[in-house]
Design a protein around this motif. Structure first.
Motif, PDB file in Angstrom:
ATOM      1  N   HIS A  86       0.833  -1.213   0.000  1.00 59.34           N
ATOM      2  CA  HIS A  86       0.000   0.000   0.000  1.00 59.34           C
ATOM      3  C   HIS A  86       0.866   1.262   0.000  1.00 59.34           C
ATOM      4  O   HIS A  86       0.396   2.338   0.376  1.00 59.34           O
ATOM      5  CB  HIS A  86      -0.958   0.021   1.198  1.00 59.34           C
ATOM      6  N   GLU A  87       2.117   1.107  -0.415  1.00 57.67           N
ATOM      7  CA  GLU A  87       3.012   2.260  -0.544  1.00 57.67           C
ATOM      8  C   GLU A  87       3.029   2.655  -2.019  1.00 57.67           C
ATOM      9  O   GLU A  87       3.747   2.067  -2.833  1.00 57.67           O
ATOM     10  CB  GLU A  87       4.425   1.894  -0.061  1.00 57.67           C
ATOM     11  N   THR A  88       2.212   3.644  -2.368  1.00 62.47           N
ATOM     12  CA  THR A  88       2.007   3.978  -3.773  1.00 62.47           C
ATOM     13  C   THR A  88       2.873   5.138  -4.261  1.00 62.47           C
ATOM     14  O   THR A  88       2.820   5.492  -5.432  1.00 62.47           O
ATOM     15  CB  THR A  88       0.530   4.346  -4.019  1.00 62.47           C
ATOM     16  N   SER A  89       3.652   5.740  -3.376  1.00 57.39           N
ATOM     17  CA  SER A  89       4.421   6.925  -3.765  1.00 57.39           C
ATOM     18  C   SER A  89       5.644   6.558  -4.605  1.00 57.39           C
ATOM     19  O   SER A  89       6.235   5.482  -4.447  1.00 57.39           O
ATOM     20  CB  SER A  89       4.867   7.698  -2.528  1.00 57.39           C
ATOM     21  N   ILE A  90       6.011   7.451  -5.493  1.00 56.92           N
ATOM     22  CA  ILE A  90       7.231   7.333  -6.288  1.00 56.92           C
ATOM     23  C   ILE A  90       7.799   8.742  -6.435  1.00 56.92           C
ATOM     24  O   ILE A  90       7.053   9.703  -6.667  1.00 56.92           O
ATOM     25  CB  ILE A  90       6.955   6.683  -7.664  1.00 56.92           C
TER      26      ILE A  90
END
Length: 305
Positions: A86-90
């Protein structure tokens, strides 16, 4: 347009916010990814080690499999990890690098597929001139130009896109940093240069697609004159699946890049992206290995059978 606060990272929203759907998506993508890696690595190994596969056709195929190995690795692993954690950051730089790598490899894939169709055209329609036209120097030159075209196209897209002012929203409604969805985050008045690059790129893809289609039309016209029904059937069974995958890849990619940019893409838009990101590197090994007699024989030789 001047930003008060520029975007430092993007959020890849993927297919769904539901935990259950994210798990299903991750499981499916993992299975497809492992299948693609296995198939492409197998082709690379066989075409490198087997002395009977040291021909132009398998030289091109080795390049295609090498490319597909990295092409699917640019987008799918990150998407799997994002769905499970659930870590969607880039990061901004990470997104730019992913977008460059994707465009670079996608463009190179189009070029290599075009070269491969030309190779088959010469082999079937001009067999007496094949060794003269498709010699080692010509093969190396065509592959070098294919890889170079990808780098140039990738640089053009990334330079035109990531020089734009990303000031507001940072939610990308896609499972990777796809250029059309990134453009939906900026003011439509400032994206004219990137739209020009997209139109140019899509035009070149259409030219390549027409070239591939014409090559296969000539090939099919020659095949129809083969007296042996078994010979016709064998050639058709190889050419038609290849043409179907090429069509899915190029048409879906072209549609995604030339259709009007939407701030809220539909599920169909997400599924469309799967056809030009996941399907080709997964199906290419099946078409070129499982349906290829020479590859099967080479595998048995390498296994000592």
């Amino acid at each position: 347009m001047v930003c008060v606060t520029e975007v430092a990272e993007f959020l890849l929203m993927g297919f769904s916010d539901s935990w259950e759907m994210q798990t299903v998506h991750a499981a499916i993508f993992l299975l497809v990814y492992l299948a693609a890696l296995t198939g492409n690595l197998l082709i690379i190994m066989l075409t490198t080690l087997d002395v009977h596969l040291q021909t132009p056709m398998y030289f091109f195929l080795r390049n295609l499999s090498f490319l597909d190995f990295f092409y699917i690795s640019v987008t799918v692993p990150k998407s799997i990890v994002s769905s499970l954690t659930h870590e969607t950051s880039i990061s901004f730089f990470g997104c730019a690098l992913q977008a460059f790598s994707f465009i670079d490899l996608a463009t190179t894939e189009v070029a290599i597929l075009t070269v491969m169709s030309y190779d088959r055209y010469v082999a079937i329609c001009q067999p007496l001139h094949y060794e003269v036209i498709i010699n080692l120097r010509a093969c190396v030159k065509m592959m070098a130009m294919s890889w170079l075209s990808g780098v140039i196209c990738g640089l053009m897209h990334v330079t035109a896109t990531f020089s734009l002012p990303f000031c507001g929203p940072n939610r990308v409604h896609q499972f990777f940093c796809d250029i059309p969805q990134l453009l939906s985050l900026v003011d439509s008045k400032v994206i004219i240069i990137e739209i020009g690059v997209m139109v140019l790129g899509t035009s070149l893809i259409i030219i390549c697609f027409v070239s591939i289609t014409l090559s296969y039309m000539y090939i099919f016209s020659v095949i129809m004159r083969i007296p042996s029904k078994e010979g016709r059937s064998k050639t058709f069974s190889t050419c038609i699946p290849h043409l179907v995958v090429v069509s899915l890849f190029m048409i879906s990619g072209s549609v995604a890049y030339i259709k009007p940019i939407s701030n809220s893409p539909s599920v169909m838009d997400l599924l469309l992206s799967v056809f030009y990101t996941v399907v080709p590197p997964t199906l290419n090994p099946i078409i070129y290995s499982l349906r290829n007699k020479d590859m099967k024989v080479a595998l048995r030789r390498q296994c000592g059978g």
